[in-house]
Design an enzyme around this catalytic site. Sequence first.
Site, mmCIF file in Angstrom:
data_model
loop_
_atom_site.group_PDB
_atom_site.id
_atom_site.type_symbol
_atom_site.label_atom_id
_atom_site.label_comp_id
_atom_site.label_asym_id
_atom_site.label_seq_id
_atom_site.Cartn_x
_atom_site.Cartn_y
_atom_site.Cartn_z
ATOM 1 N N LYS A 13 1.058 4.203 -2.987
ATOM 2 C CA LYS A 13 0.679 5.591 -2.748
ATOM 3 C C LYS A 13 1.868 6.543 -2.907
ATOM 4 O O LYS A 13 1.699 7.694 -3.351
ATOM 5 C CB LYS A 13 0.060 5.736 -1.356
ATOM 6 C CG LYS A 13 -1.270 4.997 -1.199
ATOM 7 C CD LYS A 13 -2.332 5.496 -2.169
ATOM 8 C CE LYS A 13 -3.706 4.924 -1.839
ATOM 9 N NZ LYS A 13 -4.760 5.457 -2.735
ATOM 10 N N TYR B 287 0.827 -1.205 0.000
ATOM 11 C CA TYR B 287 0.000 0.000 0.000
ATOM 12 C C TYR B 287 0.862 1.256 0.000
ATOM 13 O O TYR B 287 0.637 2.190 -0.787
ATOM 14 C CB TYR B 287 -0.920 -0.022 1.215
ATOM 15 C CG TYR B 287 -1.972 1.063 1.225
ATOM 16 C CD1 TYR B 287 -3.063 0.991 0.366
ATOM 17 C CD2 TYR B 287 -1.871 2.147 2.094
ATOM 18 C CE1 TYR B 287 -4.037 1.976 0.375
ATOM 19 C CE2 TYR B 287 -2.845 3.131 2.112
ATOM 20 C CZ TYR B 287 -3.927 3.047 1.257
ATOM 21 O OH TYR B 287 -4.887 4.029 1.260
#
Length: 244
Positions: free
Chosen positions: A153, A149
């Site tokens: 990002k 994740y």
Amino acid sequence: MTTHDFAGRTVLVTGAAGGIGGAIVRQLAAAGADVIAAGRSEESLAAICAQTGARPLAFDLQSHDSVRAALEGLDLWGVVNCAGDGGEIATPMDTDVDVFDRVISINTRGALLVTKYASQSMVRLGRGGAIVNVSSQAALVALPGHISYGSSKAALDGMTRVSALELGQYGIRVNSVNPTVVMTPMSAWYWGRDDVQGPFLDAMPLHRWATEDEIAGPVLFLLSDAASMVTGVALAVDGGYSCR
């Protein structure tokens, strides 16, 4: 037109069926925008569209052909890339590379595909516009277990800066918001654990989770004329966590 009046502006919101995406759709609709609510299926979008009057648009972010067919030639003034996949909690030593690939495909590659075809239309229309990418505090600080994740990002923030550089000549601004945890069903399974939430909130200056509307508000600001000189930024909306 006031700085938060979106009348006459068509804004696409991906991930519109989710908690944060839904809050963004509601706030945009209340500000007069013509909102296109995007998701994987029209069924998943039925509730938010019935509530707000947004127009549904279904496509698969992991499919180049699907994104192109949905967006090519679609007249847009603004875009919010809010769709996301939380992946797994894993270290670099034990991460599932298939999960990593899926998270990158949705969170980064999917946002790129939307930006690619949406910006082409925005340039064609010649009205300028704004793109906001919903990133994460995980792009600004290292969070344990967030190898997939956080990487997705951080790459999204890099894409935001390059897009701002390339699209500024057309009057198109591109920014990111980087939220802390919102206690949605997607996040509660991990962040709701006693051994996780206690130490995390203790380290945050504001000592509480964010609400969906507290993320949607800064998104609307960055879309609006109030932010007309703001582009290429990653705006932390994280209760001060990343300033430690």
